[in-house]
Scaffold this active site. Structure first.
Site, PDB file in Angstrom:
ATOM      1  N   ASP A 261      11.994   8.427  -5.878  1.00  0.00           N
ATOM      2  CA  ASP A 261      11.689   9.613  -6.691  1.00  0.00           C
ATOM      3  C   ASP A 261      12.031  10.872  -5.896  1.00  0.00           C
ATOM      4  OD1 ASP A 261      10.591  11.634  -8.223  1.00  0.00           O
ATOM      5  OD2 ASP A 261       8.646  10.655  -8.487  1.00  0.00           O
TER       6      ASP A 261
ATOM      7  N   HIS B 119      11.773  13.991  -7.169  1.00  0.00           N
ATOM      8  CA  HIS B 119      11.025  15.144  -7.707  1.00  0.00           C
ATOM      9  C   HIS B 119      11.954  16.252  -8.198  1.00  0.00           C
ATOM     10  CE1 HIS B 119       7.144  14.109  -5.200  1.00  0.00           C
ATOM     11  NE2 HIS B 119       7.401  13.231  -6.131  1.00  0.00           N
TER      12      HIS B 119
ATOM     13  N   GLU C 124      14.352   8.338  -9.753  1.00  0.00           N
ATOM     14  CA  GLU C 124      13.577   9.224 -10.640  1.00  0.00           C
ATOM     15  C   GLU C 124      13.852  10.698 -10.341  1.00  0.00           C
ATOM     16  OE1 GLU C 124       9.601   7.839 -11.079  1.00  0.00           O
ATOM     17  OE2 GLU C 124       8.734   9.838 -11.240  1.00  0.00           O
TER      18      GLU C 124
ATOM     19  N   GLU D  55       8.555  13.503 -16.516  1.00  0.00           N
ATOM     20  CA  GLU D  55       7.219  14.028 -16.237  1.00  0.00           C
ATOM     21  C   GLU D  55       7.164  15.552 -16.359  1.00  0.00           C
ATOM     22  OE1 GLU D  55       7.326  12.348 -12.164  1.00  0.00           O
ATOM     23  OE2 GLU D  55       6.555  14.278 -11.521  1.00  0.00           O
TER      24      GLU D  55
ATOM     25  N   HIS E 166       4.247   8.664 -16.977  1.00  0.00           N
ATOM     26  CA  HIS E 166       3.858   9.224 -15.680  1.00  0.00           C
ATOM     27  C   HIS E 166       2.337   9.212 -15.610  1.00  0.00           C
ATOM     28  CE1 HIS E 166       3.088  12.872 -13.017  1.00  0.00           C
ATOM     29  NE2 HIS E 166       3.836  12.106 -12.253  1.00  0.00           N
TER      30      HIS E 166
HETATM   31 MG   LIG Z   1       7.789  11.390 -10.312  1.00  0.00          MG
END
Ligand SMILES: [Mg+2]
Length: 389
Positions: free
Chosen positions: A214, A216, A240, A266, A316
Protein backbone atom coordinates in the site's frame (compact mmCIF):
# COMPACT_ATOMS: atom_id res chain seq x y z
CA UNK A 1 -40.90 4.90 14.94
CA UNK A 2 -39.41 8.40 15.01
CA UNK A 3 -35.92 9.81 15.51
CA UNK A 4 -35.78 11.88 18.69
CA UNK A 5 -32.08 12.84 18.87
CA UNK A 6 -28.91 12.67 16.77
CA UNK A 7 -25.62 13.24 18.57
CA UNK A 8 -22.15 13.07 16.98
CA UNK A 9 -19.12 12.89 19.28
CA UNK A 10 -15.49 13.37 18.24
CA UNK A 11 -13.70 10.56 20.05
CA UNK A 12 -9.96 11.25 20.41
CA UNK A 13 -7.96 8.41 21.96
CA UNK A 14 -4.22 8.97 22.58
CA UNK A 15 -1.96 6.07 21.57
CA UNK A 16 0.78 5.23 24.11
CA UNK A 17 4.26 6.02 22.73
CA UNK A 18 5.36 2.37 22.74
CA UNK A 19 2.36 1.45 20.52
CA UNK A 20 2.77 4.26 17.98
CA UNK A 21 3.94 3.56 14.43
CA UNK A 22 5.54 5.85 11.84
CA UNK A 23 4.45 6.09 8.22
CA UNK A 24 4.12 8.80 5.58
CA UNK A 25 1.45 10.21 7.94
CA UNK A 26 4.27 10.79 10.46
CA UNK A 27 4.28 9.37 13.98
CA UNK A 28 0.67 8.43 14.72
CA UNK A 29 -0.20 9.71 18.21
CA UNK A 30 -3.96 9.21 18.38
CA UNK A 31 -6.95 7.38 16.96
CA UNK A 32 -9.81 9.71 16.08
CA UNK A 33 -13.31 9.07 14.83
CA UNK A 34 -16.77 10.59 15.05
CA UNK A 35 -19.20 8.24 16.79
CA UNK A 36 -22.84 8.92 16.02
CA UNK A 37 -25.73 8.03 18.26
CA UNK A 38 -29.28 8.11 16.85
CA UNK A 39 -32.08 7.78 19.43
CA UNK A 40 -35.69 6.87 18.72
CA UNK A 41 -39.02 7.15 20.51
CA UNK A 42 -39.11 3.36 20.92
CA UNK A 43 -35.99 3.34 23.07
CA UNK A 44 -33.90 1.75 20.30
CA UNK A 45 -30.55 3.44 19.71
CA UNK A 46 -28.37 3.09 16.61
CA UNK A 47 -24.62 3.67 16.38
CA UNK A 48 -22.62 4.88 13.42
CA UNK A 49 -19.16 6.18 12.63
CA UNK A 50 -17.90 8.95 10.37
CA UNK A 51 -14.27 9.72 9.53
CA UNK A 52 -12.39 12.87 8.68
CA UNK A 53 -9.26 11.01 7.54
CA UNK A 54 -8.26 7.59 6.20
CA UNK A 55 -5.55 7.00 8.83
CA UNK A 56 -5.76 6.90 12.61
CA UNK A 57 -5.39 10.56 13.59
CA UNK A 58 -7.59 13.39 12.31
CA UNK A 59 -9.18 16.63 13.46
CA UNK A 60 -12.90 15.87 13.58
CA UNK A 61 -14.58 18.97 15.05
CA UNK A 62 -15.94 20.11 11.69
CA UNK A 63 -17.30 16.67 10.82
CA UNK A 64 -19.12 16.33 14.14
CA UNK A 65 -20.59 19.82 13.65
CA UNK A 66 -22.00 18.89 10.22
CA UNK A 67 -23.92 16.03 11.82
CA UNK A 68 -25.04 17.95 14.91
CA UNK A 69 -25.86 21.31 13.35
CA UNK A 70 -26.74 20.59 9.72
CA UNK A 71 -28.18 17.07 9.55
CA UNK A 72 -29.70 16.46 12.99
CA UNK A 73 -32.48 19.05 12.40
CA UNK A 74 -33.36 17.30 9.11
CA UNK A 75 -33.57 13.92 10.83
CA UNK A 76 -35.42 14.50 14.10
CA UNK A 77 -39.08 13.49 13.72
CA UNK A 78 -38.39 11.21 10.72
CA UNK A 79 -38.85 7.44 10.58
CA UNK A 80 -35.27 6.04 10.84
CA UNK A 81 -36.22 3.00 8.76
CA UNK A 82 -36.69 5.13 5.61
CA UNK A 83 -32.94 4.93 4.99
CA UNK A 84 -32.89 5.47 1.23
CA UNK A 85 -35.06 8.57 1.50
CA UNK A 86 -33.12 10.02 4.44
CA UNK A 87 -29.84 9.54 2.49
CA UNK A 88 -31.35 11.64 -0.29
CA UNK A 89 -32.62 14.23 2.18
CA UNK A 90 -29.11 14.74 3.60
CA UNK A 91 -27.49 14.77 0.14
CA UNK A 92 -30.00 17.00 -1.66
CA UNK A 93 -31.60 19.41 0.86
CA UNK A 94 -33.04 21.97 0.08
CA UNK A 95 -34.09 20.17 -3.13
CA UNK A 96 -34.70 16.83 -1.44
CA UNK A 97 -38.34 16.83 -2.52
CA UNK A 98 -37.36 16.90 -6.20
CA UNK A 99 -34.68 14.27 -5.65
CA UNK A 100 -37.01 11.85 -3.90
CA UNK A 101 -39.93 12.26 -6.27
CA UNK A 102 -38.03 12.55 -9.57
CA UNK A 103 -35.46 9.85 -8.84
CA UNK A 104 -32.26 11.73 -9.56
CA UNK A 105 -29.72 13.60 -7.47
CA UNK A 106 -29.73 17.39 -7.03
CA UNK A 107 -26.95 17.94 -4.50
CA UNK A 108 -25.70 21.30 -3.31
CA UNK A 109 -22.00 22.10 -2.94
CA UNK A 110 -21.19 19.15 -0.68
CA UNK A 111 -20.94 16.31 -3.21
CA UNK A 112 -17.66 15.08 -1.71
CA UNK A 113 -15.66 15.44 1.47
CA UNK A 114 -16.84 15.78 5.05
CA UNK A 115 -20.51 16.29 4.17
CA UNK A 116 -20.51 12.77 2.67
CA UNK A 117 -18.65 11.31 5.66
CA UNK A 118 -21.36 12.84 7.85
CA UNK A 119 -24.08 11.16 5.77
CA UNK A 120 -22.09 7.93 6.02
CA UNK A 121 -22.05 7.96 9.79
CA UNK A 122 -25.78 8.63 10.08
CA UNK A 123 -26.54 5.96 7.47
CA UNK A 124 -24.64 3.28 9.41
CA UNK A 125 -26.61 4.16 12.56
CA UNK A 126 -29.92 3.92 10.65
CA UNK A 127 -29.05 0.39 9.43
CA UNK A 128 -28.17 -0.52 13.03
CA UNK A 129 -31.61 0.67 14.15
CA UNK A 130 -33.39 -1.19 11.35
CA UNK A 131 -31.62 -4.44 12.23
CA UNK A 132 -32.31 -4.05 15.96
CA UNK A 133 -35.98 -3.22 15.29
CA UNK A 134 -36.39 -6.49 13.39
CA UNK A 135 -34.10 -8.54 15.64
CA UNK A 136 -31.79 -9.47 12.74
CA UNK A 137 -28.18 -8.70 11.82
CA UNK A 138 -27.55 -6.09 9.11
CA UNK A 139 -26.20 -8.73 6.72
CA UNK A 140 -29.64 -10.37 6.77
CA UNK A 141 -31.16 -7.09 5.54
CA UNK A 142 -28.58 -6.89 2.73
CA UNK A 143 -29.50 -10.25 1.25
CA UNK A 144 -27.96 -12.69 3.72
CA UNK A 145 -24.40 -13.72 4.47
CA UNK A 146 -22.52 -15.84 1.95
CA UNK A 147 -20.44 -17.61 4.63
CA UNK A 148 -20.31 -17.83 8.41
CA UNK A 149 -16.65 -16.76 8.47
CA UNK A 150 -14.63 -14.53 6.17
CA UNK A 151 -10.87 -14.44 5.55
CA UNK A 152 -9.09 -11.37 6.89
CA UNK A 153 -5.69 -9.92 6.08
CA UNK A 154 -3.38 -8.39 8.66
CA UNK A 155 -2.84 -4.74 7.82
CA UNK A 156 0.42 -3.18 9.03
CA UNK A 157 3.98 -3.71 7.81
CA UNK A 158 6.05 -0.58 8.46
CA UNK A 159 9.39 -2.25 9.31
CA UNK A 160 12.53 -1.72 7.22
CA UNK A 161 14.05 -4.24 4.84
CA UNK A 162 15.83 -6.09 7.64
CA UNK A 163 12.76 -6.32 9.88
CA UNK A 164 9.76 -6.54 7.55
CA UNK A 165 9.84 -10.33 7.17
CA UNK A 166 9.75 -10.94 10.92
CA UNK A 167 7.06 -8.29 11.43
CA UNK A 168 4.72 -9.80 8.85
CA UNK A 169 5.43 -13.38 9.93
CA UNK A 170 4.60 -12.28 13.47
CA UNK A 171 1.10 -11.30 12.29
CA UNK A 172 0.63 -14.75 10.72
CA UNK A 173 1.85 -16.54 13.85
CA UNK A 174 -0.42 -14.52 16.15
CA UNK A 175 -3.80 -15.26 14.61
CA UNK A 176 -3.16 -17.53 11.66
CA UNK A 177 -3.53 -14.78 9.05
CA UNK A 178 -3.05 -16.18 5.53
CA UNK A 179 -2.65 -12.73 4.00
CA UNK A 180 -0.85 -9.55 5.05
CA UNK A 181 -0.40 -5.98 3.83
CA UNK A 182 2.69 -3.81 4.15
CA UNK A 183 3.23 -0.09 3.63
CA UNK A 184 5.46 1.17 0.80
CA UNK A 185 5.71 4.50 -1.01
CA UNK A 186 7.27 7.87 -0.43
CA UNK A 187 8.45 7.06 3.12
CA UNK A 188 10.95 4.56 1.66
CA UNK A 189 12.71 7.23 -0.40
CA UNK A 190 12.53 5.40 -3.74
CA UNK A 191 10.59 2.69 -5.55
CA UNK A 192 13.74 0.55 -5.50
CA UNK A 193 13.88 0.65 -1.70
CA UNK A 194 10.20 -0.23 -1.45
CA UNK A 195 10.72 -3.09 -3.90
CA UNK A 196 13.63 -4.38 -1.81
CA UNK A 197 11.36 -4.44 1.27
CA UNK A 198 8.66 -6.28 -0.68
CA UNK A 199 11.18 -8.87 -1.91
CA UNK A 200 12.41 -9.36 1.67
CA UNK A 201 8.80 -9.82 2.81
CA UNK A 202 8.07 -12.38 0.11
CA UNK A 203 11.28 -14.32 0.92
CA UNK A 204 10.30 -14.50 4.60
CA UNK A 205 6.64 -15.37 4.04
CA UNK A 206 7.16 -18.01 1.36
CA UNK A 207 4.84 -18.43 -1.64
CA UNK A 208 1.59 -19.37 0.17
CA UNK A 209 0.84 -16.21 2.17
CA UNK A 210 -1.02 -13.44 0.35
CA UNK A 211 1.00 -10.21 0.26
CA UNK A 212 -0.30 -6.73 -0.60
CA UNK A 213 1.56 -3.41 -0.71
CA UNK A 214 0.00 0.00 0.00
CA UNK A 215 1.61 3.27 -1.16
CA UNK A 216 -1.11 5.54 0.33
CA UNK A 217 -1.28 7.35 -3.02
CA UNK A 218 2.17 8.87 -2.55
CA UNK A 219 3.93 8.11 -5.82
CA UNK A 220 3.97 9.69 -9.24
CA UNK A 221 2.72 7.57 -12.13
CA UNK A 222 6.33 6.97 -13.25
CA UNK A 223 7.43 5.87 -9.78
CA UNK A 224 4.44 3.56 -9.39
CA UNK A 225 5.13 1.95 -12.78
CA UNK A 226 8.78 1.45 -11.86
CA UNK A 227 7.75 -0.21 -8.58
CA UNK A 228 5.34 -2.56 -10.40
CA UNK A 229 8.13 -3.60 -12.80
CA UNK A 230 10.46 -4.35 -9.89
CA UNK A 231 7.98 -6.49 -7.93
CA UNK A 232 6.27 -8.25 -10.82
CA UNK A 233 7.71 -11.62 -9.72
CA UNK A 234 6.56 -11.20 -6.08
CA UNK A 235 2.99 -12.40 -6.75
CA UNK A 236 1.34 -9.45 -5.02
CA UNK A 237 -2.31 -9.88 -4.02
CA UNK A 238 -2.65 -6.19 -4.93
CA UNK A 239 -0.82 -2.88 -5.03
CA UNK A 240 -2.97 -0.29 -3.23
CA UNK A 241 -3.31 3.43 -4.01
CA UNK A 242 -0.26 3.72 -6.26
CA UNK A 243 -0.96 7.41 -6.98
CA UNK A 244 -3.18 10.14 -5.58
CA UNK A 245 -6.92 9.62 -5.83
CA UNK A 246 -6.97 12.90 -7.81
CA UNK A 247 -5.34 11.10 -10.76
CA UNK A 248 -7.62 8.23 -11.72
CA UNK A 249 -6.38 8.27 -15.32
CA UNK A 250 -2.82 8.01 -14.02
CA UNK A 251 -3.83 5.06 -11.86
CA UNK A 252 -5.34 3.39 -14.93
CA UNK A 253 -2.03 3.93 -16.73
CA UNK A 254 -0.19 2.23 -13.85
CA UNK A 255 -2.64 -0.68 -13.99
CA UNK A 256 -2.19 -1.10 -17.77
CA UNK A 257 1.59 -1.10 -17.41
CA UNK A 258 1.96 -4.39 -15.54
CA UNK A 259 0.27 -7.57 -14.35
CA UNK A 260 0.20 -6.40 -10.70
CA UNK A 261 -3.46 -6.02 -9.57
CA UNK A 262 -4.33 -2.49 -8.45
CA UNK A 263 -6.69 -1.53 -5.63
CA UNK A 264 -8.01 1.80 -4.36
CA UNK A 265 -11.03 3.57 -2.97
CA UNK A 266 -10.46 4.56 0.67
CA UNK A 267 -10.20 8.22 -0.39
CA UNK A 268 -13.24 8.15 -2.68
CA UNK A 269 -16.75 9.39 -2.03
CA UNK A 270 -20.06 8.01 -3.29
CA UNK A 271 -20.91 5.59 -6.08
CA UNK A 272 -20.06 8.28 -8.59
CA UNK A 273 -16.32 8.19 -7.76
CA UNK A 274 -16.31 4.40 -7.90
CA UNK A 275 -18.12 4.39 -11.24
CA UNK A 276 -15.28 6.53 -12.62
CA UNK A 277 -12.65 4.14 -11.25
CA UNK A 278 -14.47 1.23 -12.88
CA UNK A 279 -15.06 2.94 -16.22
CA UNK A 280 -11.42 4.02 -16.45
CA UNK A 281 -10.33 0.44 -15.71
CA UNK A 282 -8.21 1.97 -12.94
CA UNK A 283 -8.59 -0.77 -10.30
CA UNK A 284 -9.07 -4.51 -9.84
CA UNK A 285 -10.30 -4.21 -6.25
CA UNK A 286 -12.59 -1.43 -4.92
CA UNK A 287 -11.99 -0.42 -1.30
CA UNK A 288 -14.70 1.95 -0.06
CA UNK A 289 -14.48 3.08 3.55
CA UNK A 290 -18.11 3.04 4.65
CA UNK A 291 -17.45 5.78 7.23
CA UNK A 292 -16.24 8.02 4.37
CA UNK A 293 -17.81 6.97 1.07
CA UNK A 294 -21.45 7.14 2.17
CA UNK A 295 -22.33 4.33 4.58
CA UNK A 296 -23.89 0.94 4.00
CA UNK A 297 -26.45 2.32 1.53
CA UNK A 298 -23.76 3.65 -0.77
CA UNK A 299 -21.59 0.58 -0.08
CA UNK A 300 -24.28 -1.64 -1.61
CA UNK A 301 -24.31 0.52 -4.74
CA UNK A 302 -20.51 0.42 -4.93
CA UNK A 303 -20.62 -3.35 -4.49
CA UNK A 304 -23.01 -3.58 -7.44
CA UNK A 305 -20.59 -1.52 -9.55
CA UNK A 306 -17.74 -3.85 -8.57
CA UNK A 307 -19.71 -6.91 -9.55
CA UNK A 308 -21.00 -5.42 -12.81
CA UNK A 309 -17.46 -4.48 -13.90
CA UNK A 310 -16.04 -7.89 -12.87
CA UNK A 311 -14.05 -6.30 -10.05
CA UNK A 312 -13.83 -7.28 -6.39
CA UNK A 313 -14.80 -5.49 -3.19
CA UNK A 314 -12.59 -5.26 -0.10
CA UNK A 315 -13.86 -2.49 2.22
CA UNK A 316 -11.26 -0.29 3.91
CA UNK A 317 -11.60 -1.26 7.58
CA UNK A 318 -8.91 0.80 9.29
CA UNK A 319 -11.53 2.22 11.60
CA UNK A 320 -13.46 1.90 14.82
CA UNK A 321 -15.88 -0.89 15.62
CA UNK A 322 -19.04 0.65 14.04
CA UNK A 323 -17.41 1.11 10.62
CA UNK A 324 -15.58 -2.23 10.90
CA UNK A 325 -18.88 -3.98 11.59
CA UNK A 326 -20.58 -2.11 8.73
CA UNK A 327 -17.86 -3.21 6.28
CA UNK A 328 -18.01 -6.76 7.59
CA UNK A 329 -21.79 -6.97 7.07
CA UNK A 330 -21.44 -5.49 3.58
CA UNK A 331 -18.54 -7.71 2.47
CA UNK A 332 -20.29 -10.80 3.81
CA UNK A 333 -23.41 -10.11 1.76
CA UNK A 334 -22.00 -8.75 -1.52
CA UNK A 335 -21.18 -11.04 -4.43
CA UNK A 336 -17.91 -9.14 -5.00
CA UNK A 337 -16.86 -9.32 -1.32
CA UNK A 338 -13.98 -11.70 -0.54
CA UNK A 339 -11.67 -10.45 2.23
CA UNK A 340 -11.60 -8.16 5.30
CA UNK A 341 -8.92 -5.73 6.43
CA UNK A 342 -7.84 -6.19 10.06
CA UNK A 343 -5.68 -3.34 11.37
CA UNK A 344 -2.58 -4.35 13.30
CA UNK A 345 -1.77 -0.82 14.36
CA UNK A 346 -2.84 0.11 17.89
CA UNK A 347 -6.61 0.50 17.52
CA UNK A 348 -8.53 1.31 20.72
CA UNK A 349 -11.58 2.31 18.65
CA UNK A 350 -11.90 -1.27 17.41
CA UNK A 351 -10.94 -3.11 20.58
CA UNK A 352 -12.09 -0.87 23.48
CA UNK A 353 -15.01 1.25 22.23
CA UNK A 354 -17.47 -1.66 22.20
CA UNK A 355 -18.09 -4.63 24.48
CA UNK A 356 -17.93 -7.22 21.70
CA UNK A 357 -14.81 -8.44 19.92
CA UNK A 358 -14.22 -9.55 16.36
CA UNK A 359 -11.73 -12.33 17.06
CA UNK A 360 -9.49 -13.73 14.33
CA UNK A 361 -8.93 -17.50 14.31
CA UNK A 362 -7.04 -19.29 11.54
CA UNK A 363 -7.05 -15.97 9.70
CA UNK A 364 -10.86 -15.87 9.64
CA UNK A 365 -13.39 -13.51 11.27
CA UNK A 366 -16.87 -14.69 12.22
CA UNK A 367 -19.83 -12.91 10.65
CA UNK A 368 -21.84 -12.25 13.83
CA UNK A 369 -25.48 -13.21 14.40
CA UNK A 370 -26.21 -10.34 16.77
CA UNK A 371 -28.98 -7.85 15.79
CA UNK A 372 -28.06 -4.69 13.90
CA UNK A 373 -24.33 -4.09 13.61
CA UNK A 374 -23.83 -6.42 16.56
CA UNK A 375 -22.03 -3.91 18.77
CA UNK A 376 -22.65 -2.40 22.19
CA UNK A 377 -20.87 0.94 22.62
CA UNK A 378 -19.26 1.53 26.01
CA UNK A 379 -20.61 4.96 26.71
CA UNK A 380 -18.14 5.64 29.51
CA UNK A 381 -15.29 5.08 26.99
CA UNK A 382 -16.95 7.50 24.58
CA UNK A 383 -17.38 10.15 27.27
CA UNK A 384 -13.84 9.71 28.59
CA UNK A 385 -12.33 10.46 25.16
CA UNK A 386 -14.93 12.92 23.88
CA UNK A 387 -13.30 16.07 22.51
CA UNK A 388 -15.13 19.23 21.60
CA UNK A 389 -12.41 21.37 19.98
MG1 LIG B 1 -4.79 1.81 2.30
Amino acid sequence: MRITRVQATWCHVPIPPERQHVSDFGRVGSFDSVIIRVETDTGLTGWGEAKAGVGSAAACAGLAAIVNLDYAPLLVGQDPRDISRLWDVMYNTPREGYAVSLGHALPQLGRRGLSISAIAGVDVALWDILGKSLGVPVWRLLGGRRAERMPAYASGGWADEAGIGAQLKGYCDRAGFRAVKMRVGVMDGSPARSAARVRAARRALGPEIGLAADAHGTWTVAEAKAFCRMVEDCDLMWFEEPVTADDKAGQAEVRRSSAVPISSGESEFTRHDFRELAELRAADVLQPDLAIAGGITEGMRIGAIASAFNLRLAPHLWSGAPAFAAGLHLAASQSAGFILEYSLGHNPMLHELVEEEFPVADGMVEVPDRPGLGITVREEFLQRYARTA
